[in-house]
Design an enzyme around this catalytic site. Structure first.
Site, mmCIF file in Angstrom:
data_model
loop_
_atom_site.group_PDB
_atom_site.id
_atom_site.type_symbol
_atom_site.label_atom_id
_atom_site.label_comp_id
_atom_site.label_asym_id
_atom_site.label_seq_id
_atom_site.Cartn_x
_atom_site.Cartn_y
_atom_site.Cartn_z
ATOM 1 C CG ASP A 294 36.267 25.325 16.823
ATOM 2 O OD1 ASP A 294 36.467 24.169 17.226
ATOM 3 O OD2 ASP A 294 35.718 25.585 15.745
ATOM 4 C CE LYS B 142 33.381 23.554 23.877
ATOM 5 N NZ LYS B 142 33.570 24.304 22.636
ATOM 6 N N GLY C 54 36.628 18.922 19.017
ATOM 7 C CA GLY C 54 38.085 18.881 19.114
ATOM 8 C C GLY C 54 38.519 19.784 20.246
ATOM 9 C CD GLN D 263 29.799 19.602 18.801
ATOM 10 O OE1 GLN D 263 28.899 19.259 19.543
ATOM 11 N NE2 GLN D 263 30.796 18.803 18.513
HETATM 12 P P1 IMP Z 1 28.364 18.050 12.333
HETATM 13 O O1 IMP Z 1 28.338 18.257 13.816
HETATM 14 O O2 IMP Z 1 29.581 17.292 11.859
HETATM 15 O O3 IMP Z 1 27.084 17.491 11.792
HETATM 16 O O4 IMP Z 1 28.515 19.505 11.640
HETATM 17 C C1 IMP Z 1 27.480 20.491 11.709
HETATM 18 C C2 IMP Z 1 28.069 21.891 11.865
HETATM 19 O O5 IMP Z 1 28.651 22.029 13.158
HETATM 20 C C3 IMP Z 1 29.197 22.209 10.871
HETATM 21 O O6 IMP Z 1 29.119 23.586 10.533
HETATM 22 C C4 IMP Z 1 30.456 21.941 11.645
HETATM 23 O O7 IMP Z 1 31.564 22.672 11.177
HETATM 24 C C5 IMP Z 1 30.016 22.418 13.040
HETATM 25 N N1 IMP Z 1 30.756 21.771 14.121
HETATM 26 C C6 IMP Z 1 30.625 20.494 14.556
HETATM 27 N N2 IMP Z 1 31.448 20.256 15.577
HETATM 28 C C7 IMP Z 1 32.121 21.391 15.807
HETATM 29 C C8 IMP Z 1 33.101 21.782 16.783
HETATM 30 O O8 IMP Z 1 33.506 21.009 17.658
HETATM 31 N N3 IMP Z 1 33.548 23.067 16.689
HETATM 32 C C9 IMP Z 1 33.067 23.946 15.775
HETATM 33 N N4 IMP Z 1 32.156 23.632 14.869
HETATM 34 C C10 IMP Z 1 31.683 22.368 14.875
#
Ligand code: IMP
Length: 427
Positions: free
Chosen positions: A13, A16, A40, A222
């Site tokens: 977040d 990017k 996102g 991420q």
């Molecule tokens: P997952 O990727 O849905 O399995 O989530 C695993 C961890 O990564 C969680 O703490 C999510 O909140 C975090 N996470 C996944 N995608 C994002 C992102 O695009 N931005 C920030 N945190 C993320």
């Protein structure tokens, strides 16, 4: 420079999406290489706000080929919905390709994501519930369904039957109802028909483009501290959002020219896991609102804290950033003096090294340096010299602490609200 990898330096977040969009005007290809619609990326352009979850943020430039690369897990419905909403706002997009090696996310992955979180109880990761972890589990277990199989009706049916039979045994063990194959075949065959024209050996095309000297941006999703191996395990995502992640899916290491690490002027995190500089109470609420710190994918309020330079320097080391971008500098206007964490006290010792052991990190007490704050609207600043001295001081402090130059400063969500300090470090 022909290739640039752009990644989130900390927990994601970091804005990017906006920077990829800005830099894509000078690129031929923008390639996503990890994650799925857990990401996102927000881009504000031509009077619209675009929220990208799967499609690379460079797609708004007609000259760009946007690639959903190997290494990604793609939910077909989410892709088609995103394409539709994007086209409504911007009818002329760049070319889009989907790697035949990318994996497909199915409804049972989301069911299993929820089930696994439920079973974790107190230790839950706080996933995005998009089925990302279970889709990567299938990939590693070598039972995942790849795009090349998905768009071939006969192979799709055969593979799905095989996988669902196994999944139903797992669901049965949890006392949950099994999955029916036919409704999935019916719904997903229609998606496959629509996806077929996009699916090709895109990673091969990207590699040829790199060798031909084309300009290619690899867009990380991420953030590096959510990397499966290098992040705050187990509170991580299931892929490799690090610079090295781009090399795993076809960017030859010797062809990496620049690596841009993107960090916010403070720190955010979504989901569970240690966060040494986290703030709470009214101050945190004010910062969250000023920075609109609510997840682009899930809408969840993001945790907020002071800039963690110990984690950032660790990320610089792991990813070999050739430069940094500091975003949302405008958000800290009017907050008074600001802080940056320059060490962790763990037990009786103060360290400047980021521990690999998440249990140690959760005991770390941040050691702060207090820096001069600033006031006023920064959005019209076009060079660092035009920034208030406090904001300039923060940029210089980051450069001194990390030893990495800051090439970009973002002072607002729009394309134009970007200070480019050194183009030579970019693309
Ligand atoms: P997952 O990727 O849905 O399995 O989530 C695993 C961890 O990564 C969680 O703490 C999510 O909140 C975090 N996470 C996944 N995608 C994002 C992102 O695009 N931005 C920030 N945190 C993320």
């Amino acid at each position: 420079m022909p290739t640039l990898v752009i990644i989130g330096a900390l927990w994601g977040d970091e804005a990017k999406g906006k920077l990829v969009d800005v830099l894509a005007s000078d690129a031929d290809y923008v390639v996503r290489y990890s994650g799925g619609n857990n990401a996102g990326h927000t881009v504000q352009a031509a009077g619209h706000t675009f929220k990208f979850h799967l499609i690379p943020s460079g797609v708004l430039h007609k000259n760009v080929t946007a690639v959903l690369g190997a290494g990604m897990v793609v939910c077909p419905k989410a892709f088609l919905d995103e394409l539709e909403t994007t086209k409504q706002k911007s009818p002329e997009l760049g070319r889009i390709l989907i790697s035949s090696a990318a994996h497909v996310v199915f409804p049972y992955h989301r069911t299993l994501d929820a089930l696994e979180e439920e079973n974790r109880g107190e230790g839950k990761i706080g996933t995005t519930s998009r089925g990302i972890g279970p889709a990567y589990q299938d990939k590693v277990a070598r039972v995942g369904i790849r795009m090349c199989e998905f768009v071939d009706p006969e192979r799709f049916r055969a593979r799905l039957c095989e996988v669902v039979e196994y999944k139903n045994r797992v669901l049965d063990m949890h006392g949950k109802p099994g999955i029916s194959i036919e409704p999935i075949i019916e719904e997903y065959s229609a998606y496959a028909d629509k996806l077929r024209p996009f699916v090709c050996d895109a990673d091969f095309e990207v590699n040829r483009a790199i060798h031909a000297g084309k300009r290619v941006i690899f867009e990380g999703a991420q953030g590096a501290m959510l990397d499966l191996d290098l992040g705050t395990y187990p509170f991580v995502t299931s892929s490799h959002p690090t610079a090295g992640g781009a090399c795993l899916v076809g960017l030859p290491p010797k062809k990496v020219d620049n690596v841009l690490g993107v960090c916010v002027a403070y720190t955010t995190r979504v989901g569970s896991g240690p966060f040494p500089t986290e703030l709470s109470g009214e101050f945190a609420d004010r910062l969250r609102i000023a920075g609109n710190e609510f997840g682009t994918s899930t809408g969840r309020p993001r945790r907020v804290g002071w800039l963690d330079l110990v984690a950032l320097r660790h990320s610089c080391l792991m990813n070999g950033f050739t430069s940094l971008a500091v975003t949302r500098v405008d958000v800290l206007s009017g907050f008074g003096s600001i802080k940056a964490c320059v060490g962790y006290k763990i037990g009786d010792e103060v360290t400047t090294e980021f521990p690999a052991d998440t249990a140690l990190l959760s005991r770390a007490e941040p050691q702060f340096e207090t820096l001069e704050g600033w006031d006023g609207d920064l959005s019209a600043c076009k060079s660092t010299n035009e920034l208030p001295s406090g904001a300039r001081g923060l940029i210089e402090f980051i450069e001194r602490y990390t030893g990495v130059p800051v090439s970009l400063v973002s002072v607002g969500p729009n394309r134009e609200e970007t200070i480019v300090r050194d183009r030579g470090l970019l693309i």
